[in-house]
Structure formats: structure tokens, C-alpha cells
Write a protein that holds these residues in place. Structure first.
Motif: not given
Lengths: 258, 95
Positions: A19, A178, A182-183, A231-232
Motif C-alpha cells: 500500500r 483515506e 487503517s485497513e 487501499r482495497r
């Protein structure tokens, strides 16, 4: 190296590294688009220098990603042989450059965050990430200084430069949030002290951005941080065009070298 | 483009601690801070320096090429000003 795209493992550390590597590569690519086109020779070199710093950061991170993944992928494989949906960069960095003011505003917003982020990452429990951070932190400190000085100069400059800086900020602002999130798959890394929780940098980042905006005489938008998904792997149309140019040679002439 | 908004600056770089700053070139910049940034980006990309001076070119006072005869020719035949008549002991090394 075949021209077909590679498949990525779902290892959280690998994705965490990719990322940030993708952020650096994509923003570096965007800045390199100014090469030969900047408003003055001095700034042409400055933007190219920043682009090269970012490329170097991306390269160091990709190299480490290759070690973590253990699937035999090198830096080139990650950069040239992934489709847009496998790129995990922020939507902020893939947006087209627009004019010079918008370009500078983006470097400023990104660097104001990454300066804090890399500082925190120098204390990462992962020795390799800490080592990469130790080098990156010096580079990004300069990127921030350079961009922030330009934001003040443009915002506090002529009516036109002010208007352009303000317009650039309005356009990019929805994408800035964004960075600060965090993911879900990063929670364990954050708990282990390997990754830094970007949420904890929200207040200091906002404080820095506010201070520079005040000095520049531009106002921070009140619009929400509505845009995320990069991020995805959910990217906008611009990302496909960007990768088409970035990957053209390796896709057309697999394993070409010079 | 040496307009009032983009004046010319002269750049001096010191390559190592202990050496003097040396003139390396010039650039255009809107103010002292950006001149320093631009000097860093233009002239220290390959580890050329550890210190930078930037000076507005307009602040330099230069000798007139037309005064060359008066200014410099009289020194050309004063060979006794060169320290070539002294024996320098080896221990002194580079002077």
C-alpha cells in the motif's frame, strides 16, 4: 519475466508494505509527468528530485515486499505486472496533476502526513521497515518544506495563484481522509508495533495543514473525506491510464532490458 | 526570465567542511528561501556540498572589464611578490 499479471498473496504485512510502496510509486509517477513542463527550470528539477525520492522509497518497499511474500517477485514485477485492482495506493495520489497549484497542494497534503508517518515508522518493530523509514524521513521533511512554502507563496500571491491553490485544495480534500484510516487487516500489525496507526496522526496532521493554510490565506474545505477505496484496489478511471503509460514497455516487450 | 518577480541569484557551495564556498552557478527564484531550495535541488544532487550560500546577483559589485589594464596589468611584472625565492622546508608540507 512474463507479461501476464502476477497474483498477490493476502498476507497482511505484504499488503501493508505494498500500500505504501504504491503510494510512493504512483505519486512519483505523477510528479515525473511534470519533467520538462514545470513553470520554471528550477521547479522542474525540484519536482523531478521529489519524484526520484519517492521512486527510491517505492523501490525499497517493493524489494522488502518481495522478501516478505517469498514468491520470487522483484520490484519490477510489483510495479509492471499488476492490474489496477491489485494496486493498493490512495485515491489521492492517482488523481491527475491538474495545474501546478493542484500538484503542489497534493504534495503538501501527502507530505504533511507522511512526514509524521515515517517519523513514527523509524520506531517500527520491523527492523527493515525502520531502516527504510530512517532514510525516507529525511527526504519527506524536505518535500514538506518545499511544498508548504509553495502553498504559502501561491495562496498569498496573486489573485489567480490564490484561486488556483484554493481550487486545488477543494478538489483534493475529499481524498485526503483515506491517509488517516487503517485497513481492518492492519490491526494486528498496529498492535504488534510493526505498523503505525494513521488515526493517531489525524490531529497532528490537521494541525500542520491548518497552520500552513492560515499562513497562505486559504481556507480548508468543510466537505467530508468522502472518497476512499484505493487501499482495497477500487480505483478511478485515471489509474488505468496511469498504469497504461507506466507499464507499457514491460507489457509490450516482456523482460525487455536496457 | 530575470524579472522583478524572479530575480537572479548567485550560488556558492562548500563541498567539504574546512574548504571555502565556491561559485557554482546562478538561478532564478522569487525569494531567498526558494533560492536556497532551488540551489539545493540544482547543485547538490550528487553530493556536491555541505553548505550553500545564495546571494542576489544585484548585490554583487564587479570590476569593469574596461579597467582591466589599470586593475591587473601592473601586477604582471612584480615577480618578487611570488614566494618563489624561498626555500620551503619539507616538514611544512602544503602551504
Amino acid at each position: 519475466m512474463p507479461a501476464t499479471s502476477i497474483a498477490l498473496a493476502t498476507d497482511p504485512l505484504l499488503r501493508f508494505i505494498l500500500r505504501r510502496a504504491d503510494d510512493a510509486l504512483v505519486l512519483g509517477h505523477r510528479l515525473s509527468e511534470w519533467c520538462g513542463h514545470a513553470p520554471m527550470l528550477e521547479e522542474d528539477m525540484a519536482l523531478a528530485n521529489i519524484a526520484l525520492d519517492l521512486l527510491g522509497q517505492a523501490r525499497a518497499l517493493y524489494a522488502y515486499a518481495g522478501v516478505v511474500e517469498g514468491a520470487g517477485h522483484d520490484e519490477d514485477a510489483y510495479a509492471y505486472l499488476r492490474d489496477p485492482a491489485d494496486y493498493l495506493n490512495l485515491l489521492l495520489v492517482e488523481q491527475p496533476n491538474g495545474d501546478f497549484a493542484r500538484t503542489i497542494v497534493r504534495v503538501w497534503l501527502y507530505s504533511a502526513f507522511m512526514d509524521l508517518w515515517w517519523q513514527r515508522m523509524t520506531a517500527s518493530k520491523d527492523a527493515q521497515l525502520a531502516a527504510i523509514a530512517a532514510r525516507a524521513v529525511k527526504e519527506v521533511a524536505y518535500h514538506l518544506r518545499h511544498a508548504a512554502a509553495w502553498v504559502v507563496r501561491l495562496g498569498d500571491g496573486t489573485p489567480e495563484s490564490h484561486q488556483r491553490a484554493q481550487a486545488g485544495l477543494a478538489l483534493l480534500w475529499p481524498y485526503a481522509g483515506e491517509m488517516l484510516t487503517s485497513e481492518p487487516d492492519e490491526a494486528a500489525l498496529i498492535a504488534a508495533g510493526v505498523a503505525c496507526d494513521p488515526e493517531t496522526l489525524r490531529a497532528p496532521w490537521l494541525g500542520r495543514v491548518k497552520a500552513v493554510a492560515a499562513e497562505a490565506g486559504i481556507s480548508l474545505p468543510t466537505t467530508p473525506f468522502s472518497q476512499q477505496g484505493g487501499r482495497r484496489g477500487h480505483h478511478g478511471e485515471a489509474m488505468g491510464h496511469l498504469l497504461a503509460e507506466l507499464q507499457y514497455m514491460q507489457r509490450t516487450y516482456p523482460a525487455a532490458q536496457w | 526570465m530575470a524579472t522583478p518577480r524572479f530575480p537572479l541569484w548567485e550560488v556558492f557551495i562548500r563541498s567539504r567542511t574546512g574548504l571555502a564556498h565556491r561559485h557554482v552557478g546562478s538561478l532564478h527564484a522569487v525569494d531567498a528561501t526558494s533560492a536556497l531550495d532551488a540551489a539545493r535541488d540544482l547543485f547538490t544532487r550528487r553530493n556536491e556540498g555541505v553548505s550553500i550560500w545564495v546571494v542576489p546577483s544585484a548585490s554583487l559589485v564587479a570590476s569593469d572589464p574596461g579597467d582591466k589594464a589599470m586593475m591587473f596589468d601592473p601586477a604582471s611584472d612584480k615577480i618578487y611578490r611570488h614566494p618563489t625565492f624561498y626555500e620551503v622546508p619539507d616538514e611544512v608540507g602544503h602551504m
